[in-house]
Design a protein around this motif. Sequence first.
Motif, PDB file in Angstrom:
ATOM      1  N   PRO A 127       3.719  28.160  -0.928  1.00 20.12           N
ATOM      2  CA  PRO A 127       5.181  28.119  -0.982  1.00 20.12           C
ATOM      3  C   PRO A 127       5.831  27.496   0.257  1.00 20.12           C
ATOM      4  O   PRO A 127       6.877  26.866   0.157  1.00 20.12           O
ATOM      5  CB  PRO A 127       5.591  29.582  -1.146  1.00 20.12           C
ATOM      6  CG  PRO A 127       4.368  30.400  -1.050  1.00 20.12           C
ATOM      7  CD  PRO A 127       3.188  29.502  -1.059  1.00 20.12           C
ATOM      8  N   GLN A 128       5.203  27.635   1.415  1.00 16.65           N
ATOM      9  CA  GLN A 128       5.768  27.079   2.645  1.00 16.65           C
ATOM     10  C   GLN A 128       5.761  25.553   2.656  1.00 16.65           C
ATOM     11  O   GLN A 128       6.464  24.925   3.446  1.00 16.65           O
ATOM     12  CB  GLN A 128       5.047  27.637   3.883  1.00 16.65           C
ATOM     13  CG  GLN A 128       3.652  27.088   4.115  1.00 16.65           C
ATOM     14  CD  GLN A 128       2.549  27.696   3.245  1.00 16.65           C
ATOM     15  OE1 GLN A 128       2.817  28.465   2.322  1.00 16.65           O
ATOM     16  NE2 GLN A 128       1.313  27.341   3.519  1.00 16.65           N
ATOM     17  N   PRO A 169     -13.046  20.911   2.387  1.00 17.57           N
ATOM     18  CA  PRO A 169     -11.696  21.284   1.961  1.00 17.57           C
ATOM     19  C   PRO A 169     -10.637  20.483   2.719  1.00 17.57           C
ATOM     20  O   PRO A 169     -10.818  20.132   3.873  1.00 17.57           O
ATOM     21  CB  PRO A 169     -11.584  22.762   2.299  1.00 17.57           C
ATOM     22  CG  PRO A 169     -12.935  23.207   2.694  1.00 17.57           C
ATOM     23  CD  PRO A 169     -13.784  22.013   2.945  1.00 17.57           C
ATOM     24  N   ILE A 170      -9.546  20.222   2.039  1.00 18.81           N
ATOM     25  CA  ILE A 170      -8.436  19.508   2.658  1.00 18.81           C
ATOM     26  C   ILE A 170      -7.544  20.529   3.346  1.00 18.81           C
ATOM     27  O   ILE A 170      -7.192  21.555   2.756  1.00 18.81           O
ATOM     28  CB  ILE A 170      -7.616  18.774   1.587  1.00 18.81           C
ATOM     29  CG1 ILE A 170      -8.471  17.736   0.894  1.00 18.81           C
ATOM     30  CG2 ILE A 170      -6.381  18.130   2.183  1.00 18.81           C
ATOM     31  CD1 ILE A 170      -7.801  17.113  -0.320  1.00 18.81           C
ATOM     32  N   LYS A 171      -7.173  20.241   4.579  1.00 17.42           N
ATOM     33  CA  LYS A 171      -6.224  21.109   5.271  1.00 17.42           C
ATOM     34  C   LYS A 171      -4.843  20.737   4.750  1.00 17.42           C
ATOM     35  O   LYS A 171      -4.405  19.590   4.855  1.00 17.42           O
ATOM     36  CB  LYS A 171      -6.300  20.914   6.779  1.00 17.42           C
ATOM     37  CG  LYS A 171      -5.367  21.822   7.521  1.00 17.42           C
ATOM     38  CD  LYS A 171      -5.510  21.699   9.007  1.00 17.42           C
ATOM     39  CE  LYS A 171      -4.530  22.668   9.650  1.00 17.42           C
ATOM     40  NZ  LYS A 171      -4.553  22.588  11.083  1.00 17.42           N
ATOM     41  N   LEU A 172      -4.161  21.699   4.142  1.00 19.86           N
ATOM     42  CA  LEU A 172      -2.856  21.446   3.550  1.00 19.86           C
ATOM     43  C   LEU A 172      -1.798  21.411   4.642  1.00 19.86           C
ATOM     44  O   LEU A 172      -1.602  22.390   5.365  1.00 19.86           O
ATOM     45  CB  LEU A 172      -2.531  22.512   2.511  1.00 19.86           C
ATOM     46  CG  LEU A 172      -3.545  22.616   1.364  1.00 19.86           C
ATOM     47  CD1 LEU A 172      -3.154  23.734   0.411  1.00 19.86           C
ATOM     48  CD2 LEU A 172      -3.667  21.296   0.622  1.00 19.86           C
ATOM     49  N   LEU A 201      -1.458  18.137  -5.256  1.00 16.91           N
ATOM     50  CA  LEU A 201      -0.024  18.431  -5.222  1.00 16.91           C
ATOM     51  C   LEU A 201       0.299  19.670  -6.055  1.00 16.91           C
ATOM     52  O   LEU A 201       1.073  20.533  -5.623  1.00 16.91           O
ATOM     53  CB  LEU A 201       0.778  17.228  -5.718  1.00 16.91           C
ATOM     54  CG  LEU A 201       0.686  15.959  -4.873  1.00 16.91           C
ATOM     55  CD1 LEU A 201       1.493  14.836  -5.507  1.00 16.91           C
ATOM     56  CD2 LEU A 201       1.117  16.206  -3.441  1.00 16.91           C
ATOM     57  N   TRP A 202      -0.308  19.764  -7.237  1.00 15.14           N
ATOM     58  CA  TRP A 202      -0.072  20.947  -8.072  1.00 15.14           C
ATOM     59  C   TRP A 202      -0.636  22.209  -7.414  1.00 15.14           C
ATOM     60  O   TRP A 202      -0.061  23.282  -7.524  1.00 15.14           O
ATOM     61  CB  TRP A 202      -0.647  20.755  -9.478  1.00 15.14           C
ATOM     62  CG  TRP A 202       0.329  20.070 -10.372  1.00 15.14           C
ATOM     63  CD1 TRP A 202       0.297  18.773 -10.801  1.00 15.14           C
ATOM     64  CD2 TRP A 202       1.514  20.638 -10.935  1.00 15.14           C
ATOM     65  NE1 TRP A 202       1.382  18.503 -11.591  1.00 15.14           N
ATOM     66  CE2 TRP A 202       2.148  19.635 -11.701  1.00 15.14           C
ATOM     67  CE3 TRP A 202       2.107  21.887 -10.875  1.00 15.14           C
ATOM     68  CZ2 TRP A 202       3.335  19.854 -12.386  1.00 15.14           C
ATOM     69  CZ3 TRP A 202       3.291  22.110 -11.562  1.00 15.14           C
ATOM     70  CH2 TRP A 202       3.895  21.094 -12.312  1.00 15.14           C
ATOM     71  N   HIS A 203      -1.750  22.078  -6.737  1.00 17.49           N
ATOM     72  CA  HIS A 203      -2.301  23.231  -6.016  1.00 17.49           C
ATOM     73  C   HIS A 203      -1.307  23.706  -4.953  1.00 17.49           C
ATOM     74  O   HIS A 203      -1.064  24.902  -4.809  1.00 17.49           O
ATOM     75  CB  HIS A 203      -3.643  22.872  -5.379  1.00 17.49           C
ATOM     76  CG  HIS A 203      -4.199  23.983  -4.539  1.00 17.49           C
ATOM     77  ND1 HIS A 203      -4.822  25.089  -5.068  1.00 17.49           N
ATOM     78  CD2 HIS A 203      -4.176  24.179  -3.194  1.00 17.49           C
ATOM     79  CE1 HIS A 203      -5.179  25.903  -4.100  1.00 17.49           C
ATOM     80  NE2 HIS A 203      -4.790  25.372  -2.945  1.00 17.49           N
TER      81      HIS A 203
END
Length: 99
Positions: free
Chosen positions: A58-59, A32-35, A50-52
């Motif tokens: 929201p932050q 998984p990518i850490k956002l 980006l859409w995810h």
Amino acid sequence: MSVRLRGGRHRNPPEYRPEPKPKVLVEPPRPPIKLTPLIACSPETDPDVLWHIAREAPQLRKWLVANPAASPAMLEYIGQVGGPGVGEALCILLDSLDG
């Protein structure tokens, strides 16, 4: 040991050779990518990611506004759903386009 064929001839059975196990055709998924804000504002980030972020984080939405790869549809969505700092980020973006 030999095998008897028609006509009285003999033939040796083929030598047993085990087959190697077939390689797995499906690769495991990437971790998984850490956002992070850097992921959100990077033009190299996959549009699906980006859409995810736009839908689920929201932050980080204000950072999407700074991404040159963010589509007009994404910016409109972000403007509608809002989030911390989104209004200010959109104002900065729109002011920069006016000047």
